[in-house]
Structure formats: C-alpha cells, structure tokens
Scaffold this active site. Structure first.
Site, PDB file in Angstrom:
ATOM      1  N   ALA A  13      44.418 -25.187  30.915  1.00 20.78           N
ATOM      2  CA  ALA A  13      43.813 -25.906  32.003  1.00 20.78           C
ATOM      3  C   ALA A  13      44.655 -27.371  32.398  1.00 20.78           C
ATOM      4  O   ALA A  13      44.315 -28.054  33.228  1.00 20.78           O
ATOM      5  CB  ALA A  13      42.487 -26.431  31.560  1.00 20.78           C
ATOM      6  N   ARG A  15      47.591 -27.418  33.974  1.00 17.48           N
ATOM      7  CA  ARG A  15      47.943 -27.254  35.657  1.00 17.48           C
ATOM      8  C   ARG A  15      47.467 -26.001  36.253  1.00 17.48           C
ATOM      9  O   ARG A  15      46.823 -25.274  35.390  1.00 17.48           O
ATOM     10  CB  ARG A  15      49.608 -27.296  35.338  1.00 17.48           C
ATOM     11  CG  ARG A  15      50.120 -25.916  34.961  1.00 17.48           C
ATOM     12  CD  ARG A  15      51.709 -26.026  35.013  1.00 17.48           C
ATOM     13  NE  ARG A  15      52.224 -24.822  34.914  1.00 17.48           N
ATOM     14  CZ  ARG A  15      53.538 -24.453  34.642  1.00 17.48           C
ATOM     15  NH1 ARG A  15      54.491 -25.528  34.466  1.00 17.48           N
ATOM     16  NH2 ARG A  15      53.744 -23.259  34.640  1.00 17.48           N
ATOM     17  N   VAL A  63      46.937 -20.878  22.580  1.00 15.53           N
ATOM     18  CA  VAL A  63      45.978 -19.761  22.164  1.00 15.53           C
ATOM     19  C   VAL A  63      46.503 -18.531  21.508  1.00 15.53           C
ATOM     20  O   VAL A  63      45.514 -17.790  20.785  1.00 15.53           O
ATOM     21  CB  VAL A  63      45.097 -19.324  23.782  1.00 15.53           C
ATOM     22  CG1 VAL A  63      44.612 -20.270  24.214  1.00 15.53           C
ATOM     23  CG2 VAL A  63      46.372 -18.580  24.325  1.00 15.53           C
ATOM     24  N   SER A 140      44.228  -9.958  36.199  1.00 13.58           N
ATOM     25  CA  SER A 140      45.164 -10.086  37.441  1.00 13.58           C
ATOM     26  C   SER A 140      44.936  -8.878  38.054  1.00 13.58           C
ATOM     27  O   SER A 140      44.773  -7.649  37.318  1.00 13.58           O
ATOM     28  CB  SER A 140      46.706 -10.369  36.811  1.00 13.58           C
ATOM     29  OG  SER A 140      47.560  -9.931  37.834  1.00 13.58           O
ATOM     30  N   TYR A 152      53.047  -7.686  31.227  1.00 15.63           N
ATOM     31  CA  TYR A 152      51.887  -8.507  31.939  1.00 15.63           C
ATOM     32  C   TYR A 152      51.023  -7.454  32.182  1.00 15.63           C
ATOM     33  O   TYR A 152      49.712  -7.876  32.069  1.00 15.63           O
ATOM     34  CB  TYR A 152      52.628  -9.170  33.057  1.00 15.63           C
ATOM     35  CG  TYR A 152      51.544 -10.348  33.749  1.00 15.63           C
ATOM     36  CD1 TYR A 152      51.242 -11.287  33.225  1.00 15.63           C
ATOM     37  CD2 TYR A 152      51.141  -9.990  35.053  1.00 15.63           C
ATOM     38  CE1 TYR A 152      50.477 -12.263  33.943  1.00 15.63           C
ATOM     39  CE2 TYR A 152      50.197 -10.696  35.578  1.00 15.63           C
ATOM     40  CZ  TYR A 152      49.981 -11.990  35.154  1.00 15.63           C
ATOM     41  OH  TYR A 152      49.171 -12.692  35.624  1.00 15.63           O
ATOM     42  N   ALA A 154      50.013  -4.531  30.993  1.00 11.82           N
ATOM     43  CA  ALA A 154      49.329  -4.024  29.849  1.00 11.82           C
ATOM     44  C   ALA A 154      48.362  -5.412  29.211  1.00 11.82           C
ATOM     45  O   ALA A 154      47.300  -5.055  28.944  1.00 11.82           O
ATOM     46  CB  ALA A 154      50.442  -3.752  28.665  1.00 11.82           C
ATOM     47  N   LYS A 156      46.844  -7.784  30.936  1.00 17.07           N
ATOM     48  CA  LYS A 156      45.841  -7.714  31.831  1.00 17.07           C
ATOM     49  C   LYS A 156      44.889  -6.519  31.818  1.00 17.07           C
ATOM     50  O   LYS A 156      43.693  -6.761  31.937  1.00 17.07           O
ATOM     51  CB  LYS A 156      46.369  -8.217  33.156  1.00 17.07           C
ATOM     52  CG  LYS A 156      47.139  -9.535  33.228  1.00 17.07           C
ATOM     53  CD  LYS A 156      46.284 -10.602  32.917  1.00 17.07           C
ATOM     54  CE  LYS A 156      47.050 -11.992  33.143  1.00 17.07           C
ATOM     55  NZ  LYS A 156      45.945 -13.211  32.604  1.00 17.07           N
TER      56      LYS A 156
HETATM   57  P1  NAI Z   1      50.933 -21.649  35.574  1.00 13.29           P
HETATM   58  O1  NAI Z   1      51.974 -21.106  34.596  1.00 13.29           O
HETATM   59  O2  NAI Z   1      50.837 -22.509  36.628  1.00 13.29           O
HETATM   60  O3  NAI Z   1      49.646 -22.405  34.283  1.00 13.29           O
HETATM   61  C1  NAI Z   1      49.528 -21.814  32.927  1.00 13.29           C
HETATM   62  C2  NAI Z   1      48.953 -22.927  32.064  1.00 13.29           C
HETATM   63  O4  NAI Z   1      48.664 -22.278  30.936  1.00 13.29           O
HETATM   64  C3  NAI Z   1      50.058 -23.886  31.818  1.00 13.29           C
HETATM   65  O5  NAI Z   1      49.504 -25.485  32.095  1.00 13.29           O
HETATM   66  C4  NAI Z   1      50.572 -23.787  30.632  1.00 13.29           C
HETATM   67  O6  NAI Z   1      51.036 -24.682  29.846  1.00 13.29           O
HETATM   68  C5  NAI Z   1      49.526 -22.827  29.864  1.00 13.29           C
HETATM   69  N1  NAI Z   1      49.839 -22.003  28.680  1.00 13.29           N
HETATM   70  C6  NAI Z   1      50.646 -21.148  28.765  1.00 13.29           C
HETATM   71  N2  NAI Z   1      50.955 -20.728  27.604  1.00 13.29           N
HETATM   72  C7  NAI Z   1      49.870 -20.905  26.777  1.00 13.29           C
HETATM   73  C8  NAI Z   1      49.271 -21.097  25.504  1.00 13.29           C
HETATM   74  N3  NAI Z   1      49.950 -20.140  24.705  1.00 13.29           N
HETATM   75  N4  NAI Z   1      48.326 -21.587  25.078  1.00 13.29           N
HETATM   76  C9  NAI Z   1      47.749 -22.537  25.801  1.00 13.29           C
HETATM   77  N5  NAI Z   1      47.899 -22.585  27.164  1.00 13.29           N
HETATM   78  C10 NAI Z   1      49.129 -21.997  27.766  1.00 13.29           C
HETATM   79  O7  NAI Z   1      50.028 -20.172  35.738  1.00 13.29           O
HETATM   80  P2  NAI Z   1      48.830 -19.922  36.823  1.00 13.29           P
HETATM   81  O8  NAI Z   1      49.380 -19.325  37.687  1.00 13.29           O
HETATM   82  O9  NAI Z   1      47.835 -21.216  36.701  1.00 13.29           O
HETATM   83  O10 NAI Z   1      48.018 -18.946  35.871  1.00 13.29           O
HETATM   84  C11 NAI Z   1      46.888 -19.198  35.203  1.00 13.29           C
HETATM   85  C12 NAI Z   1      46.326 -17.945  34.872  1.00 13.29           C
HETATM   86  O11 NAI Z   1      45.962 -17.104  35.850  1.00 13.29           O
HETATM   87  C13 NAI Z   1      47.189 -16.647  33.864  1.00 13.29           C
HETATM   88  O12 NAI Z   1      46.280 -16.037  32.988  1.00 13.29           O
HETATM   89  C14 NAI Z   1      47.663 -15.819  35.129  1.00 13.29           C
HETATM   90  O13 NAI Z   1      48.116 -14.634  34.618  1.00 13.29           O
HETATM   91  C15 NAI Z   1      46.710 -15.732  35.946  1.00 13.29           C
HETATM   92  N6  NAI Z   1      46.989 -15.341  37.335  1.00 13.29           N
HETATM   93  C16 NAI Z   1      47.546 -15.984  38.293  1.00 13.29           C
HETATM   94  C17 NAI Z   1      48.070 -15.691  39.445  1.00 13.29           C
HETATM   95  C18 NAI Z   1      48.699 -16.347  40.574  1.00 13.29           C
HETATM   96  O14 NAI Z   1      48.777 -16.059  41.586  1.00 13.29           O
HETATM   97  N7  NAI Z   1      49.011 -17.685  40.116  1.00 13.29           N
HETATM   98  C19 NAI Z   1      47.605 -14.438  39.944  1.00 13.29           C
HETATM   99  C20 NAI Z   1      46.983 -13.519  38.900  1.00 13.29           C
HETATM  100  C21 NAI Z   1      46.501 -14.009  37.782  1.00 13.29           C
END
Ligand code: NAI
Length: 244
Positions: A13, A15, A63, A140, A152, A154, A156
């Site tokens: 959460a 960003r 996580v 996703s 990715y 797999a 999801k």
């Molecule tokens: P982002 O990269 O902008 O933000 C991801 C956040 O998760 C970051 O704050 C990061 O520090 C945190 N994070 C990464 N690894 C972590 C870990 N091991 N433990 C705890 N926190 C961790 O990505 P976004 O776009 O906000 O994606 C969020 C979710 O939405 C992801 O699960 C992504 O697969 C999914 N998603 C995003 C899409 C998009 O178009 N942006 C489309 C479909 C799914």
C-alpha cells in the site's frame, strides 16, 4: 462511510494501486494498516491518511517472508481484530519463458502467490473464529496467460485458485473471498512500458482511457463492505471493458 471502524490490512500500500485502495478504505471509515516492503512509502501513506483525520498505521513487511507477515498482523492487532484483508502486493519480472531465470520465476511466485498465501492463512484463522471477514485478492487479467509473463501469469492464476478455494472453505463462517483483475492501470508498474505498448494497451480499452487506482479502490470498497455479503469466489475485471 460504509466501513466505519472496520480494521483493514492492505499489502503493497506504499504506492500505486495499494495506496489508492488504502486511501479509499480510510475515506470509508476503516482503520488501515499500510503494509509495504518499502518502509518510507508505508509511513508516508499512513501520515497522509492521519493528516486528513483518518486512522492508519504503517507496517514494514515483505509479504514473501512469513515472519514479517506475522509481525504486520501483530501490528494490526493494536487496532482490533481484522475485518478486511486486501492482498495487493505484487511484482513482475517479465521475459520470454525460454530465457526466464530461476530467480525471476521464484521471486514473482514468492511475492505474488506465497505472500498472498501467508496473509490469507493468518486472516482465515482469525476471521473464521470471529465469523466475519472480507478478503480481496488483487489478481490480473494476465491470469489467463500473457506473452512474456509466464511467471506473473502463473502467480495470478494461482491467486484465482486460492481465492476460489478460500471462498468455499470460509463461506459458512461469514467470510467472503473475491479476486479483482485490474486491466491497465496508471501506476509505476505500468509507467515503465514503452510508449508504443502504452498506446496499444489504451487502444484496447473500450472506456478509452487507462484505469486509476481509485477505479480499483471503489470496487474493493464495495467487496469489503457489508453490502457484498452474498458475493464470494468471484473474479471481477476492473478494466474499462478491455476484454469483452
Ligand atoms: P507498483 O509496483 O506500483 O506497487 C506495488 C507496491 O507493492 C509497491 O509499493 C511495492 O513496494 C510493494 N511491494 C512489492 N513487493 C513487495 C513485497 N514483497 N512485500 C510487500 N510489498 C511489496 O504496482 P501496482 O501497479 O500498484 O500493482 C499492485 C498490484 O496490482 C500488483 O499485485 C499487480 O500485479 C496488480 N496489477 C496491476 C495492474 C496495473 O495495470 N498496474 C494490472 C493488473 C494487476
């Protein structure tokens, strides 16, 4: 204010989508634990919520590490028992299957799938005891398979299987478990794609624009509310009609 005094954990959460989800839950009255592997970002989001009169606390947790997930849940206990879990933390390490390294495979599965499992297992233990809970897993549309995203996709698809299993196991305990598949959402994850890919993606969206974290947060807030008591095991696209 549909979530007054509910206690929510949102992973990733700090960003992007997770931040948008956390801000929305807080606006609906929830007390939100801002989980993220990047401590500074988690604190900034928590401060942003508190500044406007909401309740939030930061919890630095990767996580994919069970011990850190347990510590995040312990931090949440200060707010009271958990009502809502949003498994949002996720990463990508794209590449063609035939060239994909073990590291790229393992890392994505560890964060996206095993991380969600660690959180879900703890939430399930607590929620089934209380007879109430709302779990939303961010999957996703790639779960159906996507070029260059074997790891990715797999992970999801695993999230969808996890969602449908947890929904079955927890339904009689007053706990709902649903998955959201965002389409193409404007976050740092997508801002990294080349302009031609960005344009091609937007061209596929019937709504004619990329999605925002708020678009996803609005649907999460509904699924996290009492109003969604009879919705479970669903996989909901939030994509502006990207695939119809
Ligand atoms: P982002 O990269 O902008 O933000 C991801 C956040 O998760 C970051 O704050 C990061 O520090 C945190 N994070 C990464 N690894 C972590 C870990 N091991 N433990 C705890 N926190 C961790 O990505 P976004 O776009 O906000 O994606 C969020 C979710 O939405 C992801 O699960 C992504 O697969 C999914 N998603 C995003 C899409 C998009 O178009 N942006 C489309 C479909 C799914």
């Amino acid at each position: 204010m549909r979530l007054t005094n509910k206690v929510a954990i949102v992973t990733g959460a700090g960003r992007g989508l997770g931040k948008g989800i956390a801000l929305k839950l807080a606006r609906e009255g929830a007390k939100v634990v801002i989980g993220d592997a990047v401590e500074r970002n988690a604190h900034e989001v928590a401060e942003e919520i508190v500044k406007v009169g909401g309740s939030a606390v930061a919890a630095c947790a990767d996580v994919s590490k069970r011990i850190e997930v347990e510590a995040m849940f312990a931090a949440a206990a200060a707010f009271g028992p958990i009502d809502i879990l949003v498994n949002n933390a996720g990463i990508n390490r794209d590449g063609m299957l035939h060239k994909m390294s073990d590291e790229a495979w393992d890392k994505v599965i560890a964060v996206n799938l095993t991380g969600a499992f660690y959180c879900l297992r703890l939430a399930a233990q607590q929620m089934r005891e209380r007879g109430y809970g709302r779990i939303v897993n961010i999957a996703s549309m790639s779960w159906l398979g996507n070029f260059g995203q074997a790891n990715y996709a797999a992970s999801k698809a695993g999230i969808v299987g996890l969602t449908k299993t947890a929904a079955r196991e927890l339904a009689k305990k007053g706990v709902t478990v649903n998955a959201i598949c965002p389409g193409f959402i404007d976050t740092e994850m997508t801002r990294g794609v080349p302009q031609n890919v960005w344009d091609a993606m937007v061209g596929k969206i019937w709504a004619g624009r990329v999605g925002t974290p708020e678009d996803v947060g609005n649907v999460v807030a509904f699924l996290a509310s009492d109003e969604a008591a009879y919705v479970t095991g669903e996989v909901i696209n939030v994509s502006g009609g990207m695939v119809l």
